[in-house]
Scaffold this active site. Structure first.
Site, PDB file in Angstrom:
ATOM      1  N   ALA A  65       0.763  -1.018   0.251  1.00  0.00           N
ATOM      2  CA  ALA A  65      -0.087   0.066   0.073  1.00  0.00           C
ATOM      3  C   ALA A  65       0.676   1.124  -0.299  1.00  0.00           C
ATOM      4  O   ALA A  65       2.147   0.963  -0.094  1.00  0.00           O
ATOM      5  CB  ALA A  65      -0.934  -0.336   1.299  1.00  0.00           C
ATOM      6  N   GLY A 111       0.691  -4.339   0.896  1.00  0.00           N
ATOM      7  CA  GLY A 111      -0.256  -5.644   0.476  1.00  0.00           C
ATOM      8  C   GLY A 111      -0.150  -5.410  -1.510  1.00  0.00           C
ATOM      9  O   GLY A 111      -1.193  -5.898  -1.792  1.00  0.00           O
ATOM     10  N   GLU A 114      -0.651  -9.559  -0.193  1.00  0.00           N
ATOM     11  CA  GLU A 114      -1.975  -9.467  -0.637  1.00  0.00           C
ATOM     12  C   GLU A 114      -2.600  -9.746  -1.903  1.00  0.00           C
ATOM     13  O   GLU A 114      -4.456 -10.456  -1.501  1.00  0.00           O
ATOM     14  CB  GLU A 114      -2.419  -8.910   0.213  1.00  0.00           C
ATOM     15  CG  GLU A 114      -2.265  -9.192   2.162  1.00  0.00           C
ATOM     16  CD  GLU A 114      -2.314  -7.783   2.429  1.00  0.00           C
ATOM     17  OE1 GLU A 114      -1.855  -6.903   2.253  1.00  0.00           O
ATOM     18  OE2 GLU A 114      -3.224  -7.302   3.869  1.00  0.00           O
ATOM     19  N   GLU A 134       4.551  -5.329   7.071  1.00  0.00           N
ATOM     20  CA  GLU A 134       3.965  -4.051   7.653  1.00  0.00           C
ATOM     21  C   GLU A 134       4.142  -3.932   9.102  1.00  0.00           C
ATOM     22  O   GLU A 134       4.211  -3.064   9.535  1.00  0.00           O
ATOM     23  CB  GLU A 134       1.869  -4.327   7.951  1.00  0.00           C
ATOM     24  CG  GLU A 134       1.210  -4.272   6.281  1.00  0.00           C
ATOM     25  CD  GLU A 134       1.692  -5.610   5.335  1.00  0.00           C
ATOM     26  OE1 GLU A 134       2.163  -6.370   6.082  1.00  0.00           O
ATOM     27  OE2 GLU A 134       0.648  -5.425   5.105  1.00  0.00           O
TER      28      GLU A 134
END
Ligand code: COA
Length: 258
Positions: A65, A111, A114, A134
């Site tokens: 992200a 992300g 993911e 993260e």
């Protein structure tokens, strides 16, 4: 039409390339919104039989992200960011009625990892790196990482990757069952296209039911009951009759998605 994605439709496969190579294809608000629209296209466009998601440039699939959007968020906004992303992109990919394959061509972090995990399966180039870093930012995954990783590799391996934030290479990811196949970077897209061409010859409604059943995996009787229902539904399709007839007529089945 898209500013942060490149898309092409070739041989019934929709190729979605996240195109922010200078930021290692990090998922900002625009990428999330455009990915959502691109996946909607996969659902709706009858010419599209499958999709590939990959990253632009030689270095990254998606490096997570976009961290630059994080600093000003409070708890409510953080929750909204994760919820919106999961709903707009990750859940939609996982439940897409047509196969969506990740072609991981470099860093797949946070992300990005993911995003690959939400796809139906993953092929990777030999320079790919996976991880959920993260924890190094005082965060946890918010796009489904804690859930999908544990389902894929088991509780203890997932715990270790999530708690350490360490990166693993493509061969380790393959050993863990994250990646189906590893190849040279220049061969990656061809390899994915090849396997999708094989899948395109199969009955599309049955492919959708496979996706639904696998996504509904359940240790209890509920999973088996769901499969029984979907199996039964196949008998209402023309393609099932075509497949069985073609077997006895010793010819290749010609499936129509009906
Ligand atoms: N969000 C925003 N920008 C990112 C980013 C992310 N997740 N990942 C990389 N970038 C940007 C960098 O800030 C840099 O921008 P700049 O050139 O304007 O400074 C550019 O992409 C190139 O990255 P850089 O860090 O210089 O490349 P590198 O080869 O030294 O390192 C990584 C590559 C992937 C190891 C490193 O970029 C990294 O750790 N990224 C963050 C990974 C992460 O924590 N993801 C989870 C987020 S929740």
């Amino acid at each position: 039409m898209y500013t942060a994605l490149l898309t092409t439709l070739e041989k019934n496969t929709f190729n979605i390339t996240i195109n922010r190579p200078d930021k290692l294809n990090a998922l900002n608000k625009t990428v999330i919104e455009e990915l959502s629209a691109a996946i909607d296209e996969v659902y709706k466009n009858n010419e599209i039989k499958s999709a590939i998601i990959t990253g632009s440039g030689a270095k990254a699939f998606v490096a997570g992200a976009d961290i630059s959007e994080f600093l000003q968020l409070d708890a409510t906004q953080g929750e909204e960011l994760a919820g919106r992303g999961q709903q707009l992109v990750f859940d939609k990919i996982e439940n897409c009625p047509k196969p969506v394959v990740a072609a991981v061509n470099g860093f797949a972090l946070g992300g990005g990892c993911e995003l690959a995990l939400a796809c139906h399966f993953i092929y990777a180039s030999d320079n790919a790196k996976f991880g959920q870093p993260e924890i190094n930012l005082g965060l946890i995954p918010g796009y489904g990482g804690t859930q999908r990783l544990v389902q894929l590799i088991g509780r203890n391996k997932a715990m270790e990757l999530l708690m350490t934030g360490k990166m693993i290479d493509a061969s380790e990811a393959m050993e863990l069952g994250i990646v189906n196949e590893v190849c040279a970077p220049e061969k990656l897209l061809n390899k994915v296209e090849e396997i999708l061409q094989v899948i395109h010859t199969k009955a599309p409604l049955a492919i959708t039911k496979i996706i639904e059943c696998v996504n509904n995996f359940d240790h209890t009787q509920q999973g088996y009951d769901f499969e029984i229902k979907k199996f039964g539904e196949c008998f209402a399709t023309e393609d099932m009759k075509e497949g069985a007839s073609a077997f006895f007529e010793k010819r290749k089945a010609n499936f129509k998605g009906k």
